[in-house]
Design a protein around this motif. Structure first.
Motif, mmCIF file in Angstrom:
data_model
loop_
_atom_site.group_PDB
_atom_site.id
_atom_site.type_symbol
_atom_site.label_atom_id
_atom_site.label_comp_id
_atom_site.label_asym_id
_atom_site.label_seq_id
_atom_site.Cartn_x
_atom_site.Cartn_y
_atom_site.Cartn_z
ATOM 1 N N GLY A 59 4.693 26.950 17.222
ATOM 2 C CA GLY A 59 5.415 27.592 18.403
ATOM 3 C C GLY A 59 5.087 27.148 19.683
ATOM 4 O O GLY A 59 5.805 27.109 20.707
ATOM 5 N N VAL A 60 3.880 26.461 19.679
ATOM 6 C CA VAL A 60 3.403 25.906 21.136
ATOM 7 C C VAL A 60 3.910 24.533 20.874
ATOM 8 O O VAL A 60 4.140 23.906 21.806
ATOM 9 C CB VAL A 60 1.976 26.053 21.171
ATOM 10 C CG1 VAL A 60 1.515 25.315 22.341
ATOM 11 C CG2 VAL A 60 1.561 27.696 21.246
ATOM 12 N N VAL A 61 3.531 23.876 19.800
ATOM 13 C CA VAL A 61 3.975 22.634 19.446
ATOM 14 C C VAL A 61 5.148 22.724 18.440
ATOM 15 O O VAL A 61 5.258 23.464 17.791
ATOM 16 C CB VAL A 61 2.996 21.548 19.207
ATOM 17 C CG1 VAL A 61 2.029 21.245 20.281
ATOM 18 C CG2 VAL A 61 2.260 22.048 17.865
ATOM 19 N N GLY A 62 6.037 21.549 18.410
ATOM 20 C CA GLY A 62 6.980 21.568 17.581
ATOM 21 C C GLY A 62 6.694 21.473 16.026
ATOM 22 O O GLY A 62 5.595 20.402 15.757
ATOM 23 N N PRO A 63 7.477 21.679 15.122
ATOM 24 C CA PRO A 63 6.857 21.303 13.504
ATOM 25 C C PRO A 63 6.909 19.867 13.492
ATOM 26 O O PRO A 63 6.218 19.695 12.203
ATOM 27 C CB PRO A 63 8.012 22.176 12.845
ATOM 28 C CG PRO A 63 9.251 22.303 13.748
ATOM 29 C CD PRO A 63 8.718 22.111 15.383
ATOM 30 N N ASN A 64 7.522 18.938 14.172
ATOM 31 C CA ASN A 64 7.515 17.494 13.637
ATOM 32 C C ASN A 64 6.607 16.690 14.638
ATOM 33 O O ASN A 64 6.609 15.416 14.536
ATOM 34 C CB ASN A 64 8.768 16.987 13.829
ATOM 35 C CG ASN A 64 9.774 17.698 12.806
ATOM 36 O OD1 ASN A 64 9.376 17.722 11.560
ATOM 37 N ND2 ASN A 64 10.933 17.950 13.368
#
Length: 174
Positions: A59-64
């Motif tokens: 949520g802070v960084v993307g899942p990829n």
């Protein structure tokens, strides 16, 4: 302009204002400060590096966001921050303080260097959007980290004769 070029431009240009700010406002003050106080100021800045753990927060960084980059960046920053906090806590025990000052700077420089290496390996500029809210971290905070690590090492080297004198029994105020 491609995202990779924008990211690399941001990263490169981020050093310019920090170097200007550091040269005009911070460095002149650090050079005139007591050696311990100057290193404490630098350690205080680096004690906030626990914030790097946010590279692991969904949520802070993307899942990829490549795990090879995120994990190392998160824990390298965390370790540097903890060592900087330990330096601040150990200021009254000078030998321990100096040990932690050297340690947090060595770990911090290694962290930034390996983060750059990992960023190249995973082609981070191509997926810079996956940094999410952490995009500002390498663009705004990392240049200041590296600049202050270099300054800390310079100040350590400059104070070296004083440290040697204090080890031989001469009284030298750090």
């Amino acid at each position: 302009m491609p995202a990779q070029i924008l990211f690399l431009t941001h990263l490169g240009l981020a050093y310019v204002p920090w170097l200007l700010c550091f040269g005009v406002y911070i460095w002149p003050r650090l050079k005139t400060m007591d050696h311990v106080d100057a290193q404490r100021a630098i350690a205080t800045l680096h004690s906030f590096r626990f914030f790097g753990l946010a590279f692991l927060l969904p949520g802070v960084v993307g899942p990829n966001l490549p795990a090879g980059f995120a994990t190392f960046a998160a824990y390298g920053n965390f370790a540097t921050g903890l060592l900087a906090m330990l330096a601040l806590l150990a200021v009254r025990i000078r030998s321990l303080f100096w040990l932690f000052v050297v340690a947090f700077n060595l770990v911090g420089v290694a962290d930034v260097a390996f983060d750059f290496y990992h960023a190249v390996q995973v082609d981070l500029p191509a997926v810079a959007g996956e940094l999410g809210a952490m995009y500002a971290f390498p663009i705004i905070y990392v240049p200041l980290q590296m600049i202050t690590h270099v300054a800390a090492f310079y100040l350590l080297a400059r104070s070296r004769p004083n440290a040697a004198s204090s080890l031989t029994g001469d009284t030298v105020a750090f």
